[in-house]
Structures are given as C-alpha cells and as structure tokens.
Enzyme design. Structure first.
Site, PDB file in Angstrom:
ATOM      1  N   CYS A 153       1.020  -0.985   0.107  1.00 46.40           N
ATOM      2  CA  CYS A 153      -0.151   0.071   0.241  1.00 46.40           C
ATOM      3  C   CYS A 153       0.551   1.745  -0.100  1.00 46.40           C
ATOM      4  O   CYS A 153       1.215   2.015  -1.371  1.00 46.40           O
ATOM      5  CB  CYS A 153      -0.980   0.086   1.101  1.00 46.40           C
ATOM      6  SG  CYS A 153      -2.151   1.349   0.438  1.00 46.40           S
ATOM      7  N   HIS A 173      -3.948  -5.261   1.389  1.00 48.34           N
ATOM      8  CA  HIS A 173      -4.249  -5.771   2.964  1.00 48.34           C
ATOM      9  C   HIS A 173      -4.434  -7.209   2.924  1.00 48.34           C
ATOM     10  O   HIS A 173      -5.165  -7.444   2.143  1.00 48.34           O
ATOM     11  CB  HIS A 173      -4.262  -4.382   3.383  1.00 48.34           C
ATOM     12  CG  HIS A 173      -4.123  -3.210   3.297  1.00 48.34           C
ATOM     13  ND1 HIS A 173      -2.637  -3.040   4.166  1.00 48.34           N
ATOM     14  CD2 HIS A 173      -4.581  -1.973   3.235  1.00 48.34           C
ATOM     15  CE1 HIS A 173      -2.358  -1.545   3.910  1.00 48.34           C
ATOM     16  NE2 HIS A 173      -3.880  -1.177   3.488  1.00 48.34           N
TER      17      HIS A 173
END
Length: 490
Positions: free
Chosen positions: A334, A418
C-alpha cells in the site's frame, strides 16, 4: 438474556481492552449467546474493510470473529485515522467524511454522538448482548465534556463498566483508584469493578492488594488474567509493536528467515505482518535504523496513513538511501508500494503536489479525493489470494511483471492489497521465493494455517475469561446493569 450490554474500559491505552472484549465475546458465543462487539470511537491506523465495503477498526473485525459473526459498520461507527499530530481523517459508518483538527472535530460532536448511539441501538436490537470497548482511559478528564466512547457512552446507554489495568506496567492499584476518584459521582456510579491484566507471579502475593482495592473503592475485582504470550493478533495501537514478533516454533528447514519491517512514524495496517510472524522460523522485527537492513533477508515497507510525510522521514533517517541501494528482496504494501514508485502526485493527503519516489518500481501514483475500499481477489505464484484495499492513491503501473494489483521488478515487489499474506498457499510460495533469492536454507512449514491459528488464539482468550474471571458476576452486570456502588471523593 435480552439486550444486555457491558463496557470494557482501561486505565491506559494498550491495557488490554481489545483482547478482554474479544475474550468475553468468544466466551459468550461458546455459551450460545448472540453477541456483538462495539467501539463507538476508535483512533487507529489498523483498519479493515467489511463485506459491505465499510472501513472499521481492525480490532473490531477481530472481535466480530471472536463472536462468530461478520464485521459491520455498526460495530465501529466512528474511526479516526491520524495523519499528523494535529489532524485526523474521520471515517463515519465506514466512509471517510472529513479531515479535521481538534477544534474542527469538536463541531462534529453532536453528529458523532447521535451516530454512535444509533449504531449501538441497532446492535442491541439485533443481538442478545453487546460488549463495548472504551477508548484510552475514562480518566482523561480533559476530554470528558465531549466523550462518546467511555463514560459519555456508559451514561447515555446505561452501561455497567469494568476497568482493565495492565499490572505489567506497574502502579495498577493506583490506576484503579485514581480512575474512579477522578470521575464525578454520576460517572462513578457506572464503574462496577476491575480486571487485573498481564499478571506474572504468585497470586498469593497479589491477594492483599486485591482485598485492599475492593475495600478502598467498594468495587469488586472480577479476576486476574495471567500473562499469556502470543495474543498480539489485530492490535490497534503501535505501542504494541514494542518487544513482540518472535518465532514460536523452530524453522522447518535448517535456517530462519529474517524480516525487517520499516517502522514508519504513521505506520498503518502493520497487522499485515502478523501472518509472517506466525510462520515457523520467520523472525519479524520493526526497525528504524538502516544498519538493521544488513542481515535482513526481506525488507518490508508497510502501509502509511501519510505516504508523502513518511517518505520524507525515510530520507531524513537515511533509510531511503538503504532502500534505494538494496539488492536483496524488498516488499512494499500500500503506502510502502507507493513510495517505491517513480513519482507521487498528492494534492489530497499532504498537499505537496508532485514528489519524487524511491524509484524502485515503474509506478506513478496520484491521490484522489475518493478512498478505495474493496475486497479484491486474484492469484499470484499460482495461488488464490483474497485481500482488502484501503487507499486514496491510485497506482499506474508502467512496467515490470504483474504482482497482484501491482508489479515486480527483480527482487522488488509492490501491491496495495492488505491481508494478502494471510493466504497460506501464497505466503508459503512467496517466502520460498524470498528464501531462494536471499540464499537462505529456509523452507516454509507446509501445515501452517493462519486462519486456524487466529481461531486458536481467540479460543485462548475465551479460555482466559472463563477460567480467570468471575463469569457469574459478569453475567449479572450484563443482565442487570451497574450495581449500587459508593462514591469516592474527588
């Protein structure tokens, strides 16, 4: 048992509210009670995306699993995600609505209070019991006028409150007494008793103190929870990073695999690394010094709530240079993935405009107003991967090999997904590749089942509650509300 509820507060942050709440949820669920967790207001950078696309605290998702139910926005109606010391993003019922400082946040208090109480009301109609978790400490008297997570919630909803204290930090009896004594009489009436957490030692040496705190406060100690290693899953506070993440089992091969995770100032979703830390023979440590890269087989640049600011910190700390020069395996997740690109254009989060990235991946990132909240699925290394996404930055991949939604160039991988490492087959294949590239004789254990491990740890929390707390007294609180207790002088 109908419409019962309980609030678990703490003497401090990281006292154990989240795990005690999860333990009570698991204990009740095993009794056949329909139970749900609730946290009116959570300040955390570890979050999760529900099946309905709502962003909530990762701890509440874990507590929902402990209760045997799907996570939902009602379980964490207000999530605050700090981007600096003074400003936070406000996520309301799973959707970001504002980025505010403390004064601006005050103007939202009426809306937030109403939203929180309505969410709790819906849960109480749907479930037999709602176990609420407080935030920080109820004794933060400077925040009491606008409180909606601790005594403000208890007063508004008529909740009994148990206060959890971390005895491993020391001063637990003073913390118990002081927590009660700092509150006004109406708040004190809801403080029903105490739970001692993280105790190591001989119980008989503790007993005189337990008796004295009961006499001094007129409130019961509902039990003493012993220290239990390995209960670090899905924590919400970076305080919990200190001193954790050690291998619990011997490596499957002859060598361990050493993972260094950059501890960014605004690190987010560091729970992504829990699955690595649970793998036999994988040693995960969080680092802030480039020297600690020297013996690392894999370096991970994790998520960040403030990508551009944390990228500047990397440059100031010397870590950016070490990352740019690193030849061994490197993974960006991310915000970390975004930093590894060539360019970031951010007029939203930091307002810095165009910023040069670390240049390790052929990626250009542009931040948009809308946050992407999704539960993607894909494949990598021939293995299925389910994950979740939480980001404003949109990455345009301009080269390299596909890797989930990102790319890979040589020993560098990047993705916005994630939770990908929680997929057992993918994690094992990825670690085997890392070990080969790092020249380590490490073989991922074929039987590691992270989902089962998480269930086992939730069961361990339920066992702690059942064996070490006065569960009959807890049931009375849940069913009948706060008992009659004396008021201490302020």
């Amino acid at each position: 048992m109908v419409n019962g509820a309980l609030l678990v507060a703490g003497t401090t942050s990281d006292a154990g509210k989240s795990v005690v709440t999860a333990g009570i949820c698991r204990w009740l669920a095993r009794r056949g009670v329909r139970v749900a967790p609730f946290k009116a207001q959570n300040m955390s950078l570890n979050s999760y995306v529900t099946a309905q696309g709502a962003e909530i605290g990762r701890a509440q998702a874990m507590q929902a699993q402990a209760a045997g139910i799907e996570p939902a926005a009602d379980m964490n109606p207000i999530l605050l995600k700090p981007g600096s010391d003074r400003r936070s993003q406000v996520v309301l019922m799973g959707t970001p609505v504002a980025d505010v400082d403390a004064m601006e946040y005050g103007a939202l208090k009426d809306l937030l209070r109403t939203t929180a109480l309505e969410a709790l009301g819906r849960l109480r109609k749907q479930y037999d019991v709602v176990v609420c978790e407080g935030a920080g400490s109820p004794a933060e008297i400077n925040l009491r006028p606008g409180d909606i997570a601790n005594m403000g919630l208890a007063r508004a909803a008529g909740l009994p409150v148990i206060v959890v204290g971390d005895i491993d930090r020391g001063g637990v009896f003073a913390a118990f007494y002081g927590t009660v004594a700092l509150l006004d009489a109406d708040d004190q009436a809801h403080i029903s008793g105490f739970v001692v957490n993280k105790f190591r030692g001989a119980r008989e040496l503790l007993e005189p103190g337990l008796d004295m705190i009961e006499q001094l406060t007129g409130r019961e100690v509902y039990g003493v929870l012993p220290w239990l290693d390995g209960l670090w899953l899905d924590v919400e506070d970076s305080l919990a990073l200190d001193g954790r993440r050690v291998p619990t089992r011997a490596p499957h091969g002859r060598q361990t695999l050493r993972v260094a995770v950059v501890r960014l100032p605004r690190i987010s979703n560091f729970t992504d690394l829990d699955a690595l830390a649970a793998e036999p023979g994988v040693v995960v440590r969080f680092v802030t010094d480039p020297v600690e890269f020297d013996d690392a087989d894999l370096v991970v640049l994790p998520g960040s709530r403030a990508t551009v600011r944390d990228l500047a910190w990397l440059r100031q700390s010397g870590l950016a240079g070490a990352i740019a020069e690193r030849e061994g395996p490197l993974l960006g997740i991310c915000g970390g993935f975004q930093m590894l690109g060539r360019e970031i254009v951010d007029a939203v989060e930091s307002g810095e405009g165009r910023v040069e990235g670390l240049g390790r991946l052929p990626v250009r990132v542009e931040f948009g107003q809308d946050k992407r909240l999704a539960r993607p699925e894909g494949t990598a290394y021939g293995q299925p991967v389910r994950a979740y996404e939480i980001h404003h930055g949109r990455a345009s991949v301009e080269g390299g090999e596909p890797f989930l939604d990102g790319c890979r160039v040589g020993n560098v991988w990047g993705t916005t997904w994630h939770g990908a490492l929680e997929n057992d087959g993918f994690r094992r294949a990825f670690l085997a590749d890392v070990a080969e590239r790092a020249g380590r004789d490490f073989v991922p254990a074929p039987g590691t089942d992270f989902a089962r491990l998480r269930e086992e740890r939730l069961d361990a929390l339920g066992d702690l509650v059942e064996r070490h707390l006065d569960t009959d007294a807890l049931l009375r609180l849940i069913q009948h509300g706060p008992p009659h207790v004396p008021t201490l002088p302020r």
